[in-house]
Design a protein around this motif. Sequence first.
Motif, PDB file in Angstrom:
ATOM      1  N   ASP A 158      23.523  22.347 -33.908  1.00  0.00           N
ATOM      2  CA  ASP A 158      24.085  23.346 -33.001  1.00  0.00           C
ATOM      3  C   ASP A 158      23.067  24.429 -32.696  1.00  0.00           C
ATOM      4  O   ASP A 158      22.894  24.830 -31.547  1.00  0.00           O
ATOM      5  CB  ASP A 158      25.321  24.002 -33.647  1.00  0.00           C
ATOM      6  N   MET A 159      22.425  24.890 -33.745  1.00  0.00           N
ATOM      7  CA  MET A 159      21.443  25.949 -33.541  1.00  0.00           C
ATOM      8  C   MET A 159      20.310  25.447 -32.651  1.00  0.00           C
ATOM      9  O   MET A 159      19.828  26.161 -31.777  1.00  0.00           O
ATOM     10  CB  MET A 159      20.901  26.415 -34.895  1.00  0.00           C
ATOM     11  N   GLN A 160      19.885  24.239 -32.891  1.00  0.00           N
ATOM     12  CA  GLN A 160      18.799  23.703 -32.063  1.00  0.00           C
ATOM     13  C   GLN A 160      19.201  23.675 -30.589  1.00  0.00           C
ATOM     14  O   GLN A 160      18.429  24.085 -29.716  1.00  0.00           O
ATOM     15  CB  GLN A 160      18.414  22.295 -32.530  1.00  0.00           C
ATOM     16  N   ARG A 161      20.419  23.199 -30.335  1.00  0.00           N
ATOM     17  CA  ARG A 161      20.893  23.178 -28.944  1.00  0.00           C
ATOM     18  C   ARG A 161      20.885  24.575 -28.364  1.00  0.00           C
ATOM     19  O   ARG A 161      20.418  24.814 -27.249  1.00  0.00           O
ATOM     20  CB  ARG A 161      22.322  22.612 -28.894  1.00  0.00           C
ATOM     21  N   LEU A 162      21.419  25.490 -29.168  1.00  0.00           N
ATOM     22  CA  LEU A 162      21.504  26.875 -28.707  1.00  0.00           C
ATOM     23  C   LEU A 162      20.122  27.439 -28.382  1.00  0.00           C
ATOM     24  O   LEU A 162      19.905  28.074 -27.345  1.00  0.00           O
ATOM     25  CB  LEU A 162      22.168  27.704 -29.809  1.00  0.00           C
ATOM     26  N   LEU A 163      19.182  27.163 -29.247  1.00  0.00           N
ATOM     27  CA  LEU A 163      17.828  27.680 -29.040  1.00  0.00           C
ATOM     28  C   LEU A 163      17.212  27.081 -27.781  1.00  0.00           C
ATOM     29  O   LEU A 163      16.593  27.784 -26.976  1.00  0.00           O
ATOM     30  CB  LEU A 163      16.953  27.367 -30.251  1.00  0.00           C
ATOM     31  N   LEU A 164      17.364  25.786 -27.631  1.00  0.00           N
ATOM     32  CA  LEU A 164      16.754  25.141 -26.470  1.00  0.00           C
ATOM     33  C   LEU A 164      17.344  25.682 -25.175  1.00  0.00           C
ATOM     34  O   LEU A 164      16.631  25.954 -24.209  1.00  0.00           O
ATOM     35  CB  LEU A 164      16.953  23.629 -26.554  1.00  0.00           C
ATOM     36  N   GLU A 210      32.100  30.735 -31.831  1.00  0.00           N
ATOM     37  CA  GLU A 210      30.704  30.349 -32.077  1.00  0.00           C
ATOM     38  C   GLU A 210      29.965  31.481 -32.771  1.00  0.00           C
ATOM     39  O   GLU A 210      29.214  32.216 -32.134  1.00  0.00           O
ATOM     40  CB  GLU A 210      30.023  30.042 -30.749  1.00  0.00           C
ATOM     41  N   ASN A 244      27.492  31.441 -34.724  1.00  0.00           N
ATOM     42  CA  ASN A 244      26.036  31.305 -34.643  1.00  0.00           C
ATOM     43  C   ASN A 244      25.484  31.953 -33.387  1.00  0.00           C
ATOM     44  O   ASN A 244      24.523  32.715 -33.440  1.00  0.00           O
ATOM     45  CB  ASN A 244      25.641  29.825 -34.617  1.00  0.00           C
ATOM     46  N   ALA A 245      26.101  31.624 -32.281  1.00  0.00           N
ATOM     47  CA  ALA A 245      25.605  32.142 -31.011  1.00  0.00           C
ATOM     48  C   ALA A 245      25.760  33.648 -30.959  1.00  0.00           C
ATOM     49  O   ALA A 245      24.855  34.373 -30.511  1.00  0.00           O
ATOM     50  CB  ALA A 245      26.356  31.486 -29.853  1.00  0.00           C
ATOM     51  N   LEU A 277      23.177  35.265 -33.117  1.00  0.00           N
ATOM     52  CA  LEU A 277      21.862  35.165 -32.487  1.00  0.00           C
ATOM     53  C   LEU A 277      21.715  36.212 -31.396  1.00  0.00           C
ATOM     54  O   LEU A 277      20.723  36.947 -31.334  1.00  0.00           O
ATOM     55  CB  LEU A 277      21.661  33.767 -31.897  1.00  0.00           C
ATOM     56  N   ARG A 310      33.740  24.833 -26.582  1.00  0.00           N
ATOM     57  CA  ARG A 310      32.895  23.687 -26.885  1.00  0.00           C
ATOM     58  C   ARG A 310      33.238  22.507 -25.971  1.00  0.00           C
ATOM     59  O   ARG A 310      32.374  21.769 -25.522  1.00  0.00           O
ATOM     60  CB  ARG A 310      33.106  23.287 -28.338  1.00  0.00           C
ATOM     61  N   ARG A 362      31.594  22.586 -22.746  1.00  0.00           N
ATOM     62  CA  ARG A 362      30.179  22.252 -22.768  1.00  0.00           C
ATOM     63  C   ARG A 362      29.922  20.761 -22.933  1.00  0.00           C
ATOM     64  O   ARG A 362      28.865  20.276 -22.591  1.00  0.00           O
ATOM     65  CB  ARG A 362      29.463  23.042 -23.875  1.00  0.00           C
ATOM     66  N   GLY A 387      19.685  20.931 -20.939  1.00  0.00           N
ATOM     67  CA  GLY A 387      18.547  20.776 -21.854  1.00  0.00           C
ATOM     68  C   GLY A 387      18.962  20.971 -23.290  1.00  0.00           C
ATOM     69  O   GLY A 387      18.905  22.074 -23.803  1.00  0.00           O
ATOM     70  N   ASN A 388      19.352  19.928 -23.977  1.00  0.00           N
ATOM     71  CA  ASN A 388      19.817  20.142 -25.348  1.00  0.00           C
ATOM     72  C   ASN A 388      19.139  19.239 -26.370  1.00  0.00           C
ATOM     73  O   ASN A 388      18.143  18.608 -26.113  1.00  0.00           O
ATOM     74  CB  ASN A 388      21.322  19.939 -25.409  1.00  0.00           C
ATOM     75  N   GLY A 389      19.712  19.172 -27.539  1.00  0.00           N
ATOM     76  CA  GLY A 389      19.091  18.620 -28.741  1.00  0.00           C
ATOM     77  C   GLY A 389      18.398  17.269 -28.625  1.00  0.00           C
ATOM     78  O   GLY A 389      18.826  16.404 -27.875  1.00  0.00           O
TER      79      GLY A 389
END
Lengths: 212, 212
Positions: A180-186, B151, B153-154, B157, B200, B203, B209-211
């Motif tokens: 999830d974090m990776q997706r968020l970062l990208l 979320e 995490n988001a 961040l 979610r 999405r 552009g994701n994981g």
Amino acid sequence: MGRPSRYGEAEILDGAKQVSAEIGPQKLTIAKVAARAGVPVGSIYHRYASRDEILAAVWLDFVEDFQRQFLAELEGREVLKAGLAAVRFACGWVRGHPREARLLLLHRREDFASERWPASDRRRAEKLAADAGDCLGAYARRLAGRTGVVERNAVRLALVDLPMAGLRRDVEGGQRPSPDMQRLLLKTCAYVLRQAARSRNQRRKGRSGNGS
Amino acid sequence: MGRPSRYGEAEILDGAKQVSAEIGPQKLTIAKVAARAGVPVGSIYHRYASRDEILAAVWLDFVEDFQRQFLAELEGREVLKAGLAAVRFACGWVRGHPREARLLLLHRREDFASERWPASDRRRAEKLAADAGDCLGAYARRLAGRTGVVERNAVRLALVDLPMAGLRRDVEGGQRPSPDMQRLLLKTCAYVLRQAARSRNQRRKGRSGNGS
DNA sequence: ATGGTTTTAGAATGGCCATTCTAGAACGGC
DNA sequence: GCCGTTCTAGAATGGCCATTCTAAAACCAT
């Protein structure tokens, strides 16, 4: 000729990495490294002139490894995709190198000492910094194309600081970064890069939630 | 009754803050604090039981100040605006408190010791952490509304890690955060929060552009 | 003034740790 | 077997620093 060595630099360096990752470079003591690596103190000093030199070796070792690959990704054909690839690489590297990731994300460069570094190590460090600066600068120019102002701040935020910030939490807790974090970062990285690609002039008009 | 005191806790604490900000909390020594504050070592120990207690006081002092106001901003009427206001507050606070900002942004909590903290300080720290967790959680729920998944995490961040990362560079160089950076942070924060507000499920479809 | 109490002052103590030093071990070459 | 060389082992040294301790100062109440 001479007595064959029972311990090599590699074992010592590995012990030093383990200790650094576990208790932090500041608290690293020669005795702890010796105990961890199963090497007597004297033998450590036979290989490394000082504690500072050991820390330098630890730091340079993994940073050079990481940065080389990271910057290589940045050179990819399509600017935006290259940036995202670099971030993706960073996430993967952290997953694959938990120990080194702790050192990269949880400590600052100067925690590995600096003043008393030997000249050769200092040179390596300077080269690292120069390379990073050059590549990021080049990337920023590529991103801006001939249309706009180069926004180094934005590029550095998107490619370096943002990913580090996002990954830090998981690594701190001994976790591997979540998908999830990776997706968020990208996604966030892509957004910032796209915005940076616009010229400052374009932004002068239709800007929305900004300063003050 | 008794001899009147020539030095108060405030002077000592201020000296400790100065020293911490300049050379980092790890390298803080009682002798340096004494020299900086113009207070003899013995008098310092008359007020504080140990070096750890001094560092605890330094840390708790500015973090409580910052966090209280930061979290208060989060409670603002309109969710998204409240988040942006909090980030804006953080930027302003850093500008207005250069010394404390160094401590907040350039060092980790554990650099101010932890294990040997007295119980009362530990309780204050736990309350801080709990407050932060609660408020961010509440904010995340508000942001999600009844539509989507929370979320955390988001949200973390966008509101915490991203601003810290962005402000760090300038502060490290002894600069005040640039207006450009503030704009960049606010814009990015707004983007992440808007994205997080979507469920979610939404999405799952149109993601880009994701994981991996 | 005297005694009790709170502080100042800074010297003395003790522990930790980087670094150095002394002995001796394990080779290769002769 | 002896010598020069390269290591191993870990004890001894020396410096830094938190913390403690001793003396004395400055005040209050009586």
